[in-house]
Design an enzyme around this catalytic site. Sequence first.
Site, mmCIF file in Angstrom:
data_model
loop_
_atom_site.group_PDB
_atom_site.id
_atom_site.type_symbol
_atom_site.label_atom_id
_atom_site.label_comp_id
_atom_site.label_asym_id
_atom_site.label_seq_id
_atom_site.Cartn_x
_atom_site.Cartn_y
_atom_site.Cartn_z
ATOM 1 N N LYS A 49 23.236 82.701 33.736
ATOM 2 C CA LYS A 49 22.760 81.449 32.945
ATOM 3 C C LYS A 49 21.337 81.434 32.647
ATOM 4 O O LYS A 49 20.753 82.528 33.038
ATOM 5 C CB LYS A 49 22.988 80.264 34.010
ATOM 6 C CG LYS A 49 21.978 80.275 35.241
ATOM 7 C CD LYS A 49 22.521 79.165 36.251
ATOM 8 C CE LYS A 49 21.553 79.051 37.416
ATOM 9 N NZ LYS A 49 22.306 77.974 38.534
ATOM 10 N N TYR A 279 -10.883 77.574 24.852
ATOM 11 C CA TYR A 279 -11.048 76.083 24.706
ATOM 12 C C TYR A 279 -11.747 75.605 25.824
ATOM 13 O O TYR A 279 -11.542 75.870 27.050
ATOM 14 C CB TYR A 279 -9.600 75.503 24.654
ATOM 15 C CG TYR A 279 -8.982 75.956 23.473
ATOM 16 C CD1 TYR A 279 -9.440 75.275 22.150
ATOM 17 C CD2 TYR A 279 -7.873 76.297 23.453
ATOM 18 C CE1 TYR A 279 -8.691 75.711 20.950
ATOM 19 C CE2 TYR A 279 -6.868 76.997 22.103
ATOM 20 C CZ TYR A 279 -7.452 76.486 21.075
ATOM 21 O OH TYR A 279 -6.820 76.797 19.953
ATOM 22 N N MET A 327 -2.322 79.204 23.386
ATOM 23 C CA MET A 327 -0.851 79.220 23.224
ATOM 24 C C MET A 327 -0.425 80.600 23.103
ATOM 25 O O MET A 327 0.713 80.998 23.550
ATOM 26 C CB MET A 327 -0.566 78.262 21.867
ATOM 27 C CG MET A 327 0.882 78.122 21.548
ATOM 28 S SD MET A 327 1.169 77.294 19.933
ATOM 29 C CE MET A 327 0.834 75.487 20.659
#
Length: 404
Positions: A49, A279, A327
């Site tokens: 799965k 950041y 990201m």
Amino acid sequence: MLSWDQTPSLGPMRCCRAWVEVDLDALHHNVQQFRRHLGDPTQLMAVVKADAYGHGAVMIAQAALEAGASWLGVATVPEGIELRTAGVQAPILVMGAVNSPEEMRAMARWQLRPTLVTPKQALVFSETLAPLHLAHPLEVHLKLDTGMSRLGFPAAEVVDFVQCVSPLPHLTIGGLYSHLATADSPDPTTMIQQQQRFQAAVAQLQTQNLLPPRLHLANTAATLADPALHYDMVRVGLGIYGLYPAPHLQGVLALKPVMQVKARITLLKDLPAGTGVSYGHAYVTDRPLRMAVVGIGYADGVPRILSNRMNVMIKGQLAPQIGTITMDQLMVDVTHIADLQEGDVVTLLGQDGPHRITADDWANLTQSISWEILCGFKHRLPRIATESSCHGVKPTVIGQIPPP
Ligand SMILES: *Cc1c(COP(=O)(O)O)cnc(C)c1O
């Protein structure tokens, strides 16, 4: 195992910024370890799965079957269809509950075995399948709740459940199962209690001659913990991917991690002391520092909470990650590593020289579990199979291949 650069078929992937390497030799080894650990009559279901816990479902399913697994377990109907579409013919159990008629019809069409958790669901299933005029009734597995308190019918009422389902014309009961909540705990009390409830249900069915042909209870942890939990089949997920559910279960089999996560240095730069990085400037250099920008970030599955807390491996050496993980990119202090170039490979999870970083290490740092780390890697990362010998499985590259 072939290294990235020795693998000719991976030529076009050389410019790839980041990828997941899937060691099919290790998978083969792990499946065979479990196979040997089980008695001959006990079947091994490879649980694939969630895209085989992030490894790539089709390629893992094929390799696991080749190595000695005989069943596959998935969570959803589309996961089962993906395997069938790829030509996988082994029995597939869908372990999630299905309620929509569309999905019920799809299961019959693709020969996926449903998990039934209530008599009502069984009735709807049978009525939905009636107009399809199936050549054979669909094999279903009944699930009992013995203490997980998730899916499942109350174990004490098992006779009612079986008596409701067995007369239904379009279904045949192929199995009875339950799932354990605490099999990875060093304290077996709750697990034993669940097994006793399962055993009591089995005994009730036996006296009425209603026992389904296949009983299964164990996940990886229970398979390792106690052969008395094996029954006719075990459902092994984490273990075939080479990780242990808990430290106390590590001695039982010698498993090898299947997944490595790698990325490339996309830019090297020298920063003077006092420079804020990334950041929020959560990291400020306290000395002149050589920094590498690496092409992988939290959108790929590197947990952002690891910012300033993790090491990566480059050329057999550890290097600390610095600044906030972004990201698509993260930064690494490489001051101590000589002769680096843009394009050099960074290993985030895996082995490099004397160092090894595993999903368990990340799980410990993030207060998570290795299951979540593994299935957190996103499809933006191509899955690349590596293997020294072909086990009958064609290595598949999943994901976008950039032009050479
Ligand atoms: C996911 C799952 C498994 C496999 O669990 P592991 O701990 O990864 O071995 C087994 N049974 C059921 C019902 C599951 O949902």
